[in-house]
Write an enzyme that holds these catalytic residues in place. Structure first.
Site, PDB file in Angstrom:
ATOM      1  N   CYS A   1       5.890   2.491   1.108  1.00  0.00           N
ATOM      2  CA  CYS A   1       4.660   1.700   1.239  1.00  0.00           C
ATOM      3  C   CYS A   1       3.476   2.656   1.104  1.00  0.00           C
ATOM      4  O   CYS A   1       3.326   3.581   1.913  1.00  0.00           O
ATOM      5  CB  CYS A   1       4.641   0.984   2.589  1.00  0.00           C
ATOM      6  SG  CYS A   1       3.199  -0.064   2.746  1.00  0.00           S
TER       7      CYS A   1
ATOM      8  N   CYS B   1      -2.429  -1.960  -3.122  1.00  0.00           N
ATOM      9  CA  CYS B   1      -0.979  -1.744  -3.142  1.00  0.00           C
ATOM     10  C   CYS B   1      -0.593  -0.418  -3.808  1.00  0.00           C
ATOM     11  O   CYS B   1      -0.613  -0.286  -5.037  1.00  0.00           O
ATOM     12  CB  CYS B   1      -0.241  -2.893  -3.820  1.00  0.00           C
ATOM     13  SG  CYS B   1       1.538  -2.818  -3.492  1.00  0.00           S
TER      14      CYS B   1
HETATM   15  O1  PYC Z   1       0.753  -0.256  -0.503  1.00  0.00           O
HETATM   16  O2  PYC Z   1       2.755   0.034  -1.333  1.00  0.00           O
HETATM   17  C1  PYC Z   1       1.940  -0.613  -0.698  1.00  0.00           C
HETATM   18  C2  PYC Z   1       2.364  -1.899  -0.108  1.00  0.00           C
HETATM   19  C3  PYC Z   1       3.575  -2.504  -0.255  1.00  0.00           C
HETATM   20  C4  PYC Z   1       3.520  -3.695   0.477  1.00  0.00           C
HETATM   21  C5  PYC Z   1       2.276  -3.770   1.055  1.00  0.00           C
HETATM   22  N1  PYC Z   1       1.592  -2.663   0.682  1.00  0.00           N
END
Ligand code: PYC
Length: 316
Positions: free
Chosen positions: A88, A239
């Protein structure tokens, strides 16, 4: 009464709940095995920590554990409302900012063991964090997913996208229509859920994150994105693992050069900057680095009282 000490942070609006004490003892050994043990034997802890009434669908937990891989300083297992995550990105930025807040990390590099490999993070003197993620790559280009015509989302019978790994599996589809404003969230959530459902049926059951990309109206920002997470919530941050997977696609298509910054904006306008180095150019494998910032927002103790009917969280 069980007590679990936590430190909450958010990275571009996406929360990370770091478990400092009172979490399950997963023993020793490789982190993927410990993550499996967590899911098989201690899943109620996962639910108690991140699900309602103490958390929410958007909360990501981070269980701090001793590392296994040689050379790592610490280990972490990330989890959400439905299970464990491989890696994550926003959570790693949150983890580093939280450990810095506690005085356990100073500016510089730290090597972190995760269930999908070692990552490294650099805490900058201004508080930003750069995460060099696991090796990322595109598995399949231009995959067509057929959606049924009888959905309440008309005009989208075929969706084309790439399947890529960035520490989690992503289906990444680009569009140049749509502003991905918050007013479009209902459509984005409904559409991406439908895509994920049909990806599973059409041979890609491992893909549990959907990333949709559009142009950003903001000068200096290269893309705006929407990411659907495995438990149905959307990522408030841009993300980190999704950005890593997308950088691998851009690199493979020659659309981004080694070291060139790629600025990504989430649906709520928070930003990460991604860059990559080739890991193995012939195989299309990259080492992506994602830079962002996190802010700590709560120090707390969760209380688990067995007399409470929702002591172990409200499971979906
Ligand atoms: O930032 O990799 C990320 C992530 C995955 C799910 C929520 N955030």
């Amino acid at each position: 009464m069980k007590r679990i000490t936590i430190l909450d942070s958010h990275t571009g609006g996406e929360p990370t709940r770091l478990v400092l004490d009172g979490g399950p003892d997963l023993g020793t050994g490789p982190l993927d095995k410990r993550a499996t043990r967590f899911q098989k034997k201690f899943d109620r802890y996962r639910s108690a920590i991140v699900n309602e009434p103490r958390g929410s669908d958007v909360m990501v937990g981070a269980l701090l554990v001793p590392p296994h891989r040689a050379g790592c300083d610490l280990g972490v297992i990330f989890f959400n409302n439905v299970g464990c995550l491989g890696m994550c990105g926003h959570g790693t930025i949150g983890l580093v900012a939280s450990l810095a807040h506690l005085g356990r990390l100073k500016p510089g590099r730290v090597a972190i063991d995760t269930p999908v490999g070692a990552v490294s993070a650099e805490l900058h003197t201004d508080g930003r964090v750069s995460v060099t993620n696991v090796v990322s790559y595109r598995k399949a280009k231009n995959v067509d997913i057929e959606l049924p015509n009888d959905t309440d989302i008309p005009g989208h019978a075929l969706v084309r996208g790439d399947i890529a790994w960035g520490g989690n599996w992503f289906f990444i589809t680009e569009t140049d229509g749509g502003t991905f404003g918050r007013d479009q969230l209902d459509f984005l959530i409904g559409f991406s859920r439908l895509v994920r459902e049909h990806l599973g049926e059409q041979g890609y059951p491992e893909v549990d994150h959907i990333k949709m990309v559009t142009r950003s109206a903001t000068r200096g920002v290269d893309e705006r994105n929407f990411v659907l997470c495995p438990g149905g919530a959307y990522d408030r941050s841009p993300c980190g693992t999704g950005t890593s997977a997308h950088l691998a696609c851009l690199a493979a298509d020659g659309l981004l050069k080694e070291g060139q910054p790629h600025v990504v904006e989430s649906v709520i306008g928070s930003r990460f900057t991604g860059r990559f180095r080739w890991h193995d150019r012939a195989k299309g494998e990259i080492a992506p680095t994602i830079t962002g910032e996190a802010h700590v927002c709560a120090e707390a103790t969760l209380l688990l009282d067995e007399r409470d009917p929702f002591c172990w969280g409200i499971r979906g």
